[in-house]
Each structure stands twice: as C-alpha cells, then as structure tokens.
Scaffold this active site. Structure first.
Site, PDB file in Angstrom:
ATOM      1  N   CYS B 111       0.926  -1.387  -0.136  1.00 28.60           N
ATOM      2  CA  CYS B 111      -0.119   0.099  -0.133  1.00 28.60           C
ATOM      3  C   CYS B 111       0.915   1.129   0.032  1.00 28.60           C
ATOM      4  O   CYS B 111       1.582   1.676   1.065  1.00 28.60           O
ATOM      5  CB  CYS B 111      -0.822  -0.164   1.246  1.00 28.60           C
ATOM      6  SG  CYS B 111      -1.890   1.350   1.249  1.00 28.60           S
ATOM      7  N   CYS B 114      -0.855   4.316   2.198  1.00 26.24           N
ATOM      8  CA  CYS B 114      -0.913   4.366   3.709  1.00 26.24           C
ATOM      9  C   CYS B 114      -0.385   2.744   4.255  1.00 26.24           C
ATOM     10  O   CYS B 114       0.847   2.618   4.232  1.00 26.24           O
ATOM     11  CB  CYS B 114      -2.395   4.802   4.355  1.00 26.24           C
ATOM     12  SG  CYS B 114      -3.738   3.870   3.280  1.00 26.24           S
ATOM     13  N   SER B 115      -1.355   1.984   4.538  1.00 25.02           N
ATOM     14  CA  SER B 115      -1.028   0.853   5.160  1.00 25.02           C
ATOM     15  C   SER B 115      -2.094  -0.110   4.892  1.00 25.02           C
ATOM     16  O   SER B 115      -1.876  -1.141   5.765  1.00 25.02           O
ATOM     17  CB  SER B 115      -0.719   0.961   6.640  1.00 25.02           C
ATOM     18  OG  SER B 115      -1.936   1.506   7.462  1.00 25.02           O
ATOM     19  N   CYS B 116      -2.740  -0.206   3.765  1.00 22.76           N
ATOM     20  CA  CYS B 116      -3.960  -1.198   3.638  1.00 22.76           C
ATOM     21  C   CYS B 116      -3.485  -2.543   3.511  1.00 22.76           C
ATOM     22  O   CYS B 116      -2.373  -2.972   2.858  1.00 22.76           O
ATOM     23  CB  CYS B 116      -4.836  -0.862   2.317  1.00 22.76           C
ATOM     24  SG  CYS B 116      -5.613   0.866   2.451  1.00 22.76           S
TER      25      CYS B 116
END
Lengths: 217, 206
Positions: B111, B114-116
């Site tokens: 991702c 962000c941090s999906c």
C-alpha cells in the site's frame, strides 16, 4: 494531496528492515491508539477516508519522523477536533472541558466479537464505462485534497483487468462531500509504462482505480 | 537518512515512551469521561488483535486451498465467502481478493499511500510493511526488495505488484513447496509464513 504519504517510486529511504519476532504492539500505548481508532471509527463521526486525510495532511517532516501509531494518534486528535468531539484545548488540558455531543450507540464487547471491515460497495446507478481488456489512461489529477490515485500512476496508459462494482468515492467522502459511489477497477500497467525503458521487463503493477480517475484511450 | 533514523523512532527511548503513554492515557480519559468509548471495549479490541486475529487465519486458508481444489476455486473467485466458510472467530469483511503465485508469476502486495492490509486474515501489518522503504520501493524495484527478504526469483518470472489503493484487500496464495505430498492441512498450515501471504516470502519445504 501531493504529500509525503504518496511514496510509490521514491528513492533514498534505504533498505527494508525486518524485525524478528516482532510484537503486535511495541508499547502499550500503540494498542490503545489502535483500539481508540477502531472504537471512534465505529461512531462514524468521520469516514475512513476522512481519517486517512487527517494523517496525510500532517506536515511532511512530522509524517516522516513519527512512528506509525504516533501518526495515527495525531490524525485522531485532528479528526476529533475537526468534528467537535474533543477540542484542541481539551487535548492540551488533558481533560474534558465541555459536555459530550449527543452520540449514537458506542462500541461494546458484542460489537468487537463481530468486528469486521466495513463494506464500501454501493448499488450501481449507471453502467460501468469500461470493461476488462480495455485500454485506459489515468488522468493527470493533482487535487489539494484526498485522492487514492498515486502520483506514480497519473497520466499513464494501462489495461482494465477487473471491475469490482461501485464503491464509496474516497475523494468526496474524505471532504464531507458525500459517498458519491463510483465504479472501481483493477488497472494494470507494465513496468515500462510507469518507469520508462530501463524498468524491469518482468514487472507489472496494478492500482485499484475509481472511474473518475480514468479516460478511454 | 533511513535505517538509523527509523530505528530511533520505532524504538523510542524511555522519556519519549513515557510522554506517549501519558498523552494517549489523557486522550482515553477524556473520551471515556465524555462517554464516547468504553475502557473494557478498548481492552477487548487490543486483545482481539494480539491473540485472535493474525496470520494463522491466512495460513489455514492457504493450507485448505492446497488440499481442496474446490475450495481453491472458490477462494480465487470470491475470497471473502471462501474464507468465511472456514468459520474464523471474527468474520472476514468485504472484498478480499486472493492472488495465486505460479511458476510464471509472483505476486507482491503493497500500500504505497498508507498501510492497507488484510487485517482479518493476516492480523495487523508488521512495521516494515508500513515503512517508507517498502512503500516507496515495492512498485519500482520489487526484485531488489525481495532479495532483501531472501527471495531470489528466476529472471523470467513475472512479478505482479498489487498496490492496495482502495478498499479491496489482497491475500497472496503462495506455491505449495515440494516434499509435502500427503501432508495434513494442519501440518501444511504450520509451514505458511505471514510474509509468504504478502508475497515477500516463499513457503519453504521440509
């Protein structure tokens, strides 16, 4: 928003460092921030996209030097202040200075037992503009507000690989302009389309692209 | 910049740690006092991610798909439904997508924005997945990143990177290692690593 969170393709960050036997949280406060984030998200005072936008709009130097859950905390404080839930003055004072706003059912133990991702798919209002196998070009968009079209994949030709139905459009949901559901596609690019002639010839990269990011070729 | 710097902020010294604890505790108190959150619910959320939701769930999915072709077909067409048929303590939400590694194609998930990450089947993401080095490099030089994970792929293996830019979530179905013929599902699941389900590792045989 063209800020530091949009990292795809940047140079200079060094090696990927792995931690052996990494704990889920590195300190108790990290777990509390994660739990607060989930419990407050449940109240729907802001959207998942609004929460991301609050983190992305941290100053780049803060974003880069803060740890992950510290960024979440700062994002949370911003979202709380913006929604009038906890004022910046109350955060500074470390205590409640005003009564609470009225709010719906708060998260309880039974909600935790059923904790799962929200479903962001919505009924379709119009047919999908593109089909799998069609060539598309991503638009050259540079909004100052939240978007999920990364910079490295703007103004690039790619191939529609899959259609996933209509989903909440982050670009409007993040700024309080409504869910505005849009068709969502997997769009795949070759390494060369993204990075030029010297790219790894075996590489392809896909993004999940909302229809307003795409134009026919 | 980079490594030393990262080390500092991921492992802050005691005064920083104390400052963060105090700041979070104060926020939690304000929110509790106002009635927006309940402390015992917060405890339960922390416990859920520390003990119930984690990569063992994903490993069960992978092992089942190695031993049950019909399950694998369902997983590749609707991973959310297939995963939920295994009855995890917490249900798997919408739009999980399983992508299969083959001798021809290796999949890697990132991702960049962000941090999906597929929390429900892999738990919370490790620090490296959320770090600037991984997010910046996975889409432009995945082979170099994979080499740092000890993964060397044949030169002609195609690499497909999935950037999780929406609410779809990706689970890599790694290749079953040779030498595991006839193994039970449980024994196979024990071989499956978290990194292999992100595409940052391979499942090694006995």
């Amino acid at each position: 928003m063209n800020s530091i969170h949009d990292m795809g393709g940047m140079h200079g960050f060094g090696r990927v460092e792995r931690e052996v036997n990494e704990p889920v949280f590195h300190a108790p406060w990290e777990g509390r921030v994660m739990a607060l984030y989930r419990a407050l998200g449940f109240l729907q005072f802001w959207t998942i996209d609004g929460g991301r936008a609050a983190i992305e709009s941290l100053p780049p130097q803060t974003y880069l030097t803060a740890s992950y859950y510290a960024r979440w905390l700062m994002g949370l404080e911003r979202s709380l202040a913006r929604s009038g839930i906890v004022g910046a003055d109350e955060i500074a004072a470390g205590r409640s200075l005003r009564p609470a706003r009225s709010h719906p059912h708060i998260m309880t133990a039974s909600d935790v037992a059923n904790l799962q991702r929200g479903n962001f798919e919505r009924p379709t209002a119009s047919p999908a503009r593109f089909k799998p196998g069609e060539r598309v070009r991503t638009l050259n968009l540079n909004p100052e507000t939240h978007t999920r079209l990364p910079r490295y994949a703007r103004d690039k030709e790619g191939l529609v690989e899959a259609v996933h139905g209509c989903h909440v459009f982050p670009d409007t949901a993040a700024i309080g302009a409504g869910e505005n559901p849009q068709w969502l596609y997997t769009v795949v690019f070759t390494g060369r389309q993204l990075w030029g002639a010297d790219a790894d010839p075996t590489l392809s990269v896909s993004i999940e692209a909302f229809e307003p990011y795409l134009a026919p070729v | 910049m980079g490594d030393d710097h990262k080390h500092d902020h991921e492992h802050p010294d005691h005064s920083q740690l104390g400052e963060m604890q105090a700041r979070v505790r104060a926020l939690e108190s304000i929110l509790t006092e106002k009635g927006y959150v309940d402390r015992s619910t917060l405890d339960l959320i922390v416990d859920t991610y520390e003990t119930k939701v984690g990569p063992r769930n994903g490993a069960r999915i992978v092992a089942r798909s190695w031993t049950d072709p019909e399950f694998k077909a369902r997983l590749l067409s609707d991973a959310t439904a297939a995963a939920n048929s295994l009855g995890f303590p917490n249900p798997v939400g919408a739009h999980l997508i399983a992508v299969e590694n083959t001798p021809q194609t290796h999949n890697l998930v990132v991702c960049t924005l962000c941090s999906c990450y597929p929390w429900e089947v892999l738990g919370l993401p490790p620090v490296w997945y959320k770090s600037a080095p991984y997010r910046s490099r996975a889409v432009i030089e995945p082979r170099a990143v994979l080499a740092e994970f000890g993964v060397e792929l044949p030169e002609n293996t195609r690499i497909r990177v999935w950037d999780s830019t929406a609410e779809t979530r990706f689970l890599v179905l790694p290749m079953r290692p040779p030498g595991t013929e006839g193994w039970s599902e449980q024994r196979l699941a024990d071989l499956v690593t978290r990194d292999s389900m992100i595409g940052a590792g391979l499942v090694r045989g006995p």
